[in-house]
Design an enzyme around this catalytic site. Structure first.
Site, mmCIF file in Angstrom:
data_model
loop_
_atom_site.group_PDB
_atom_site.id
_atom_site.type_symbol
_atom_site.label_atom_id
_atom_site.label_comp_id
_atom_site.label_asym_id
_atom_site.label_seq_id
_atom_site.Cartn_x
_atom_site.Cartn_y
_atom_site.Cartn_z
ATOM 1 N N HIS A 162 0.633 -1.135 0.046
ATOM 2 C CA HIS A 162 0.196 0.079 -0.146
ATOM 3 C C HIS A 162 0.866 1.163 -0.050
ATOM 4 O O HIS A 162 1.824 1.437 0.875
ATOM 5 C CB HIS A 162 -0.751 -0.035 1.215
ATOM 6 C CG HIS A 162 -1.837 0.981 1.287
ATOM 7 N ND1 HIS A 162 -3.134 1.068 0.695
ATOM 8 C CD2 HIS A 162 -1.885 2.138 2.100
ATOM 9 C CE1 HIS A 162 -3.652 1.920 0.977
ATOM 10 N NE2 HIS A 162 -3.199 2.727 1.890
ATOM 11 N N MET B 42 0.467 11.734 -0.376
ATOM 12 C CA MET B 42 0.033 12.932 0.340
ATOM 13 C C MET B 42 0.387 14.014 -0.146
ATOM 14 O O MET B 42 1.705 14.412 -0.442
ATOM 15 C CB MET B 42 0.094 12.703 1.908
ATOM 16 C CG MET B 42 -0.531 11.517 2.254
ATOM 17 S SD MET B 42 0.034 11.609 4.131
ATOM 18 C CE MET B 42 -0.508 9.950 4.704
ATOM 19 N N MET C 8 -4.140 10.550 -1.624
ATOM 20 C CA MET C 8 -4.974 11.444 -0.693
ATOM 21 C C MET C 8 -4.510 12.813 -1.073
ATOM 22 O O MET C 8 -3.580 13.583 -0.458
ATOM 23 C CB MET C 8 -4.273 11.345 0.647
ATOM 24 C CG MET C 8 -5.016 10.255 1.335
ATOM 25 S SD MET C 8 -4.111 9.481 2.953
ATOM 26 C CE MET C 8 -2.801 8.295 2.112
ATOM 27 N N MET D 276 -11.884 4.823 5.177
ATOM 28 C CA MET D 276 -10.762 5.084 6.055
ATOM 29 C C MET D 276 -11.438 4.905 7.738
ATOM 30 O O MET D 276 -12.542 5.422 7.921
ATOM 31 C CB MET D 276 -10.541 6.577 5.963
ATOM 32 C CG MET D 276 -9.707 6.838 4.731
ATOM 33 S SD MET D 276 -8.102 6.017 4.599
ATOM 34 C CE MET D 276 -7.442 6.569 5.933
ATOM 35 N N GLY E 108 -0.346 5.418 12.510
ATOM 36 C CA GLY E 108 -0.298 5.485 14.173
ATOM 37 C C GLY E 108 -1.322 5.804 14.774
ATOM 38 O O GLY E 108 -1.355 6.070 16.027
ATOM 39 N N ASP F 198 -8.357 0.827 6.199
ATOM 40 C CA ASP F 198 -6.859 1.736 6.494
ATOM 41 C C ASP F 198 -7.078 2.655 7.704
ATOM 42 O O ASP F 198 -8.014 3.503 7.734
ATOM 43 C CB ASP F 198 -6.976 2.617 5.030
ATOM 44 C CG ASP F 198 -5.589 3.231 5.008
ATOM 45 O OD1 ASP F 198 -4.639 3.075 5.915
ATOM 46 O OD2 ASP F 198 -5.194 3.804 3.959
ATOM 47 N N GLY G 22 -5.170 2.429 11.905
ATOM 48 C CA GLY G 22 -5.249 1.663 13.168
ATOM 49 C C GLY G 22 -5.442 0.051 13.328
ATOM 50 O O GLY G 22 -5.914 -0.445 13.882
HETATM 51 C C1 DX5 Z 1 -3.129 7.237 6.671
HETATM 52 C C2 DX5 Z 1 -2.755 6.403 5.657
HETATM 53 C C3 DX5 Z 1 -2.438 4.920 6.103
HETATM 54 C C4 DX5 Z 1 -1.470 4.882 7.246
HETATM 55 C C5 DX5 Z 1 -1.865 3.748 8.020
HETATM 56 O O1 DX5 Z 1 -3.833 8.202 6.017
HETATM 57 O O2 DX5 Z 1 -3.731 6.328 4.470
HETATM 58 O O3 DX5 Z 1 -2.506 4.180 5.028
HETATM 59 O O4 DX5 Z 1 -0.312 4.617 6.704
HETATM 60 O O5 DX5 Z 1 -1.183 3.722 9.150
HETATM 61 P P1 DX5 Z 1 -1.479 2.922 10.356
HETATM 62 O O6 DX5 Z 1 -1.569 1.449 10.025
HETATM 63 O O7 DX5 Z 1 -0.349 2.943 11.295
HETATM 64 O O8 DX5 Z 1 -2.711 3.495 11.163
HETATM 65 ZN ZN ZN Z 2 -3.511 4.583 2.877
#
Ligand code: DX5
Ligand code: ZN
Length: 228
Positions: A37, A41, A72, A142, A150, A180, A182
């Site tokens: 993945h 951003m 994103m 999401m 994190g 996606d 946590g």
């Molecule tokens: C957050 C990202 C996620 C992120 C997830 O905006 O889209 O893909 O890397 O990270 P964890 O698994 O640590 O929540």
């Molecule tokens: Zn992601």
């Protein structure tokens, strides 16, 4: 593995949590995962900046794994052409400008030879998309506000997963449900029971010494609870 209703278990570690100075080795350490993945951003759609197409593209040809891009970014219509060499490109419905615009963008991606995903932020309803699921290869729900790894999993988004699962199964579609934010072994239990197919995991994989062991723990939790 998939259940009778077609629910899959696919693990997609997010390289956002990897050591960027050793990206090739980091991807090598997640060999038990089906997907990689890739979080792009732009510092506008989300308040954080990660990397763009050149860094993402450096992974093409370095692994056999399915490369899953999560954009994103604002104005995805302008930028998707940079990403059509990936296996899947997911953009946000909020950034595309709505459902109609998202369907058009997904059609353009599919015509360019890549799979197309659409993502919803935690406060964006999924109902307007339900009539159009055949237009998308995946829907990314999401379970944190996008922008940072994190963060804590938001269980309330699982209602959207259940609504998607119901419609996908009723229509016999192959659209995948991805979650996606946590995700680790404990939250994968709830996600699997709600009907998720694809589990994105950043810190719960790259925060561990043995990445493949961490992947195995998420997979075991998900498979034991899929369709529960
Ligand atoms: C957050 C990202 C996620 C992120 C997830 O905006 O889209 O893909 O890397 O990270 P964890 O698994 O640590 O929540
Ligand atoms: Zn992601």
């Amino acid at each position: 593995m998939s259940t009778a209703n077609g629910q899959q278990t696919i693990i997609a570690p997010s390289i956002l949590a990897a050591d960027f100075s050793a990206l090739g080795a980091e991807v090598g350490a997640i060999s038990d995962a089906e997907w990689v993945h890739i979080d792009v951003m732009d510092g506008h759609f989300v308040p954080n900046l990660s990397f763009g197409a050149p860094v993402a593209k450096s992974l093409i040809g370095k692994t056999e794994q399915f490369l899953d891009v999560h954009l994103m970014i604002e104005d995805p219509q302008r930028w998707v052409k940079e990403y059509t060499d990936f296996d899947n490109v997911t953009f946000h419905v909020e950034a595309a400008g709505g459902v109609e615009e998202s369907v058009a963008l997904a059609r353009a991606l599919r015509a360019a030879g890549t799979k197309a995903g659409v993502s919803v932020k935690p406060n964006t309803p999924v109902e307007p998309l339900l009539e159009h699921l055949a237009e998308f290869d995946l829907v990314l729900v999401m379970s944190v506000e996008p922008g940072f790894g994190g963060q804590k999993f938001m269980p309330e988004v699982l209602d959207k997963v259940r609504a998607l699962r119901e419609r996908i199964d009723a229509e016999g579609l192959e659209t995948l449900i991805e979650i996606d934010g946590g995700i680790g072994p404990e939250t994968a239990v709830q996600a699997a029971a709600a009907g998720v197919d694809v589990y994105v995991a950043g810190s719960s994989v790259f925060g561990k010494e043995d990445r493949n062991q961490a992947i195995g723990e998420i997979r075991a939790a998900a498979e034991a609870n899929a369709g529960a």
